[in-house]
Design a protein around this motif. Structure first.
Motif, short mmCIF file in Angstrom:
data_model
loop_
_atom_site.label_atom_id
_atom_site.label_comp_id
_atom_site.label_asym_id
_atom_site.label_seq_id
_atom_site.Cartn_x
_atom_site.Cartn_y
_atom_site.Cartn_z
N MET A 95 0.79 -1.22 0.11
CA MET A 95 -0.11 0.12 0.00
C MET A 95 0.79 1.20 0.10
SD MET A 95 -3.22 -0.96 2.37
CE MET A 95 -2.83 -1.99 3.58
N ALA A 96 2.10 1.23 0.70
CA ALA A 96 2.79 2.17 0.73
C ALA A 96 3.47 2.34 -0.76
CB ALA A 96 4.18 1.97 1.57
N VAL A 97 3.76 1.66 -1.55
CA VAL A 97 4.28 1.86 -2.80
C VAL A 97 2.94 2.45 -3.62
CG1 VAL A 97 5.01 0.68 -4.95
CG2 VAL A 97 5.96 0.07 -2.79
N GLN A 98 2.03 1.93 -3.33
CA GLN A 98 0.69 2.20 -4.31
C GLN A 98 0.43 3.84 -3.83
OE1 GLN A 98 -0.52 0.19 -6.13
NE2 GLN A 98 -2.02 1.40 -7.01
N ILE A 99 0.44 4.33 -2.67
CA ILE A 99 0.56 5.57 -2.39
C ILE A 99 1.25 6.53 -2.94
CG2 ILE A 99 0.32 7.47 -0.32
CD1 ILE A 99 -1.12 5.22 1.40
N LEU A 100 2.46 6.20 -3.00
CA LEU A 100 3.61 6.73 -3.51
C LEU A 100 3.57 6.87 -5.16
CD1 LEU A 100 4.66 6.96 -0.56
CD2 LEU A 100 6.84 7.43 -1.82
N GLY A 101 2.94 5.90 -5.61
CA GLY A 101 2.74 5.66 -7.18
C GLY A 101 4.07 5.30 -7.62
N ALA A 102 4.46 6.09 -8.93
CA ALA A 102 5.54 5.97 -9.61
C ALA A 102 7.10 6.17 -8.67
CB ALA A 102 5.82 6.59 -10.92
N ASN A 103 6.67 7.15 -8.02
CA ASN A 103 7.83 7.45 -6.85
C ASN A 103 8.29 6.28 -6.04
OD1 ASN A 103 8.30 10.14 -7.76
ND2 ASN A 103 6.53 10.99 -6.57
N GLY A 104 7.29 5.63 -5.62
CA GLY A 104 7.40 4.36 -4.83
C GLY A 104 8.14 3.46 -5.60
N CYS A 105 8.46 3.49 -6.83
CA CYS A 105 9.04 2.35 -7.50
C CYS A 105 10.50 2.74 -7.51
CB CYS A 105 8.39 2.05 -8.80
SG CYS A 105 6.67 1.66 -8.63
N LEU A 106 10.79 3.94 -7.36
CA LEU A 106 12.28 4.38 -7.36
C LEU A 106 13.05 4.06 -6.09
CD1 LEU A 106 12.50 7.93 -8.87
CD2 LEU A 106 13.69 5.90 -9.53
#
Lengths: 397, 80
Positions: free
Chosen positions: A351-362
């Motif tokens: 969910m944390a990655v989801q909330i940060l969106g593309a930024n969470g994948c970096l």
């Protein structure tokens, strides 16, 4: 050197005030001195260097020793062996807080704790006096050498053997996934002789022992995992830990029980880290002219993250309470805590990655690491599936 | 006293294993009745309920393999 000097000063201060602070409770409002010192150590030493550890896939030995100086490495060990003898609730908080900063650094606590606990509970007085002060201080790093290529969850399927030769033991086999194995100077090795399983304390410099670094891990990249080959390693009789044949029934479950508890608390820390990053992000980030925190679907995710993290923490606290009451249900409830906290942290990190969106994948954002580290927690100290079997079969009502 | 110890042990093993019954001489490890998790639970149960401490050198499966053996172990510890 700076770290070591600083740690000596802090240890002195820490010891002076430890007794006075013993009555204070860990909590949000009344942070005890133990927690203040812990947070200072985390913020000054671990947090600024986490990315370097990850990149180099290593934690400096100075950092491990600095944890030893503060009594964090083996906090269960009694004072007469150099330990601080903290209660399990405190040990849980230490694992949570360090795990919040770095899951890799926290993994030292589980391994060092398991090896020292095994010696404390099953060792001779000579073994305790020889090894415990060094494990407490971090002068010796321990490695828990149980897993093998064909014996992950199934520890009854070990192929590492021991035989008695000329009044000595001779070990042959290969151990895998030994956390901290790259820097360990003492291995707790489990081996079999027919249907008899025993444990041995094996120094790194024994002839025939080879360590091979494992790199490229998905998560816990700085936990310095190694494979250990034992090529006719000869050991004196006093290297045997506990009775012959006592490993599978007594030593392994005792160690894994502690391991599960500390890993569960580490999961709580990682979950909390996800929450903290997300709350900071949703406050700043705007989409369609509105802050993310004002979107109900974001709030839904935050609510789930908070609730699951609180539930995990309470399960850990419950396990610690039962252990301290010597309740026989403590062992199953520790499995429950580890099972819930480790599955839950994967949902929370997702969910944390989801909330940060593309930024969470970096990898510029820590949630990318949290997401990878979380997966490892579902595998170590009893996989999710093994824990499901154990909980189902050992539920006491 | 002997019977009291045996019944306490029996009811604990039946509770944790959900077995219908268990005889005094039945090997609880042989038949897979007791797994490694339960071994630790059994030790904790014995220590707490009979107010004894199981020492390192006593961590021998032979001391705990049947209800009779457990009773003997506890009685011996109590009388020592």
């Amino acid at each position: 050197m700076r770290i070591l000097k600083q740690s000596t000063e802090l240890r002195s201060l820490f010891q002076k005030r430890k007794i006075a602070s013993s009555k204070l409770k860990w909590g949000v409002c009344t942070m005890s001195f133990v927690e203040q010192e812990l947070m200072r150590f985390i913020n000054e030493i671990i947090v600024p260097n986490v990315d370097t550890y990850e990149l180099q896939e290593a934690i400096p030995l100075d950092v491990i020793r600095a944890m030893g100086d503060r009594g964090l490495l083996c906090p269960l060990i009694p004072k007469n062996y150099g330990g601080v003898e903290y209660d399990l609730q405190t040990i849980g908080r230490i694992n949570e807080k360090i795990g919040q900063a770095s899951a890799s650094v926290r993994s030292v606590l589980t391994v060092q704790g398991m090896v020292s606990l095994a010696i404390l509970k099953f060792g001779t007085e000579a073994q305790k006096e020889k090894w415990l002060p060094k494990l407490v201080s971090g002068k010796v790093v321990g490695g828990f050498a149980l897993a093998e290529e064909e014996a992950g969850c199934d520890s009854s399927n070990l192929s590492t053997t021991y035989t008695e030769v000329d009044e000595e033991y001779e070990l042959v086999g290969k151990k895998t996934w030994v956390t901290m194995g790259q820097v360990a100077s003492l291995f707790l090795v489990f081996a079999r002789s027919g249907e008899e399983y025993s444990a041995f304390l094996v120094e790194k410099d024994r002839i025939g022992l080879q360590v091979e670094d494992v790199t490229g891990m998905l998560g816990l990249r700085a936990s310095m995992v190694a494979n250990v080959t034992l090529d006719n390693v000869r050991l004196p009789k006093e290297s045997l830990l506990g009775r012959l044949g006592s490993a599978l029934r007594f030593i392994v479950p005792t160690c894994l029980d502690y391991g599960r508890y500390t890993v569960a608390c580490g999961c709580v820390g990682l979950s909390q880290a996800c929450i903290d990053v997300c709350y900071s992000y949703v406050e700043k980030r705007k989409q369609f002219g509105t802050k993310l925190k004002d979107f109900q679907m974001i709030q839904r995710m935050l609510a789930k993250m908070v609730t699951q993290t609180k539930a995990s923490r309470l399960l850990c606290q419950n396990a610690a309470k039962l252990k301290e009451e010597e309740d026989f249900g403590a062992i199953t409830d520790t499995c429950v805590a580890k099972y819930y906290a480790s599955t839950s942290v994967n949902e929370v990190a997702s969910m944390a990655v989801q909330i940060l969106g593309a930024n969470g994948c970096l990898n510029e954002h820590p949630v990318e690491r949290y997401f990878r580290d979380a997966k490892l927690f579902e595998i170590i100290e009893g996989s999710t599936q093994i824990l499901e079997i154990m909980i189902a079969n050992n539920y006491l009502g | 006293m002997e019977n009291e110890i045996k019944e306490k042990i029996r009811s604990f093993i039946i509770r944790v294993t959900r077995k219908q019954e268990i005889t005094d001489d039945e090997d609880i490890f042989q038949g897979g009745i007791v797994n490694s998790l339960l071994t630790l639970q059994l030790i904790l149960f014995i220590e707490k309920n009979f107010d004894i401490s199981v020492e390192n050198e006593e961590m021998d499966i032979e001391n705990f393999k049947t209800i009779n053996r457990i009773e003997e172990f506890i009685s011996k510890k109590k009388n020592s």
